[in-house]
Design a protein around this motif. Structure first.
Motif, mmCIF file in Angstrom:
data_model
loop_
_atom_site.group_PDB
_atom_site.id
_atom_site.type_symbol
_atom_site.label_atom_id
_atom_site.label_comp_id
_atom_site.label_asym_id
_atom_site.label_seq_id
_atom_site.Cartn_x
_atom_site.Cartn_y
_atom_site.Cartn_z
ATOM 1 N N PRO A 83 -47.797 11.634 37.828
ATOM 2 C CA PRO A 83 -46.827 10.531 37.844
ATOM 3 C C PRO A 83 -45.639 10.809 36.943
ATOM 4 N N ASP A 84 -44.487 10.250 37.336
ATOM 5 C CA ASP A 84 -43.314 10.397 36.484
ATOM 6 C C ASP A 84 -43.273 9.249 35.479
ATOM 7 N N PHE A 85 -42.136 9.064 34.836
ATOM 8 C CA PHE A 85 -42.031 8.030 33.814
ATOM 9 C C PHE A 85 -41.376 6.751 34.327
ATOM 10 N N ARG A 86 -40.332 6.897 35.156
ATOM 11 C CA ARG A 86 -39.461 5.758 35.406
ATOM 12 C C ARG A 86 -39.560 5.115 36.789
ATOM 13 N N SER A 87 -40.370 5.635 37.686
ATOM 14 C CA SER A 87 -40.496 5.030 39.003
ATOM 15 C C SER A 87 -41.351 3.770 38.912
ATOM 16 N N VAL A 88 -41.507 3.089 40.047
ATOM 17 C CA VAL A 88 -42.273 1.844 40.077
ATOM 18 C C VAL A 88 -43.704 2.049 39.576
ATOM 19 N N ASP A 89 -44.296 3.187 39.930
ATOM 20 C CA ASP A 89 -45.667 3.478 39.511
ATOM 21 C C ASP A 89 -45.716 4.398 38.293
#
Length: 239
Positions: A33-39
């Motif tokens: 997972p990334d940091f800034r997306s919805v999830d």
């Protein structure tokens, strides 16, 4: 998508010194997972904000809580290189790509076969004792019987990653800037270009083939020569 791929293919074919600058979006297709997306990490709820738990101060003052969070949310041993990592490694083998500059700490570019990788924020695969400097691999940290891994000398073994409040490695930054300045094609992918000073590196590019590939608009779109919307792995796999 078809037109995007066609344009990028022509750019790659006409270039002999490609540099790729990537962020968290490059690894999301590998299940990280990334940091800034919805999830993303910033959307999840913790006792403290992620940027606090990943700070130098938190590491120093609350090492056990730091390592619990770090082990759970920053290490992905099952992740494998995706189409983007593999394509970049292929271009390097073919002599077209000279360097990968990454904000990621997962080591997936090297796992795919890339050799000239500048890791701006370090790597989970490198660890060292804060007391004596002895180096350890990721396996040592994961096999530690204690939450806080310890060196033979008794010092804490910390990941060689850049935490909040810490500065980036000047030598790595300089080498990355030098590579970007010499590129005839700069591909920026999977990054929102909001994390500085890393994002500022693209200013060293003086050519006329700056390509930004991202799922959403970035702050540097106005300065790009080509903007391509979509997943970096899906696009690169077709080039």
């Amino acid at each position: 998508m078809e037109n995007t791929v066609k344009v990028l293919r022509e750019l790659v074919e006409s270039s002999g010194n490609i540099v790729f600058f990537g962020g968290a979006g490059v690894s999301t297709e590998s299940g990280i997972p990334d940091f800034r997306s919805v999830d993303g990490l910033y959307s999840q709820k913790y006792a403290y904000p992620p940027e606090v738990m990943l700070s130098h101060t938190f590491f120093e003052n609350r090492p056990e809580e730091f390592f619990r969070f770090y082990r759970e949310k920053m290490i992905f041993t099952d992740a494998r290189p995706n189409a983007a990592h593999l394509k970049l490694a292929q271009w390097e083998r073919e002599g077209k790509l000279s360097a990968v500059v990454t904000q990621n700490i997962d080591g997936l570019h090297q796992a795919a076969g890339s050799r000239n990788v500048y890791e701006l924020h370090g790597s989970v695969h490198r660890n060292y004792c804060v007391r004596c400097g002895k180096k350890y691999d990721l396996d040592y940290v994961l096999r530690s019987p204690d939450i806080v891994p310890r060196c033979a000398c008794g010092g804490m073994v910390r990941p060689d990653v850049v935490l909040y409040e810490e500065v980036l490695d000047g030598e790595v930054m300089n080498k990355a800037a030098r590579a970007i300045s010499k590129a005839d094609l700069l591909i920026v992918g999977g990054t929102s270009l909001v994390v500085y000073p890393a994002a500022g590196l693209i200013r060293y590019y003086s050519g006329d083939k700056l390509v930004i590939i991202n799922k959403t608009p970035t702050l540097s779109d106005s300065g790009a020569d080509y903007i391509m919307e979509g997943k970096i792995g899906e696009i690169l796999s077709q080039v």
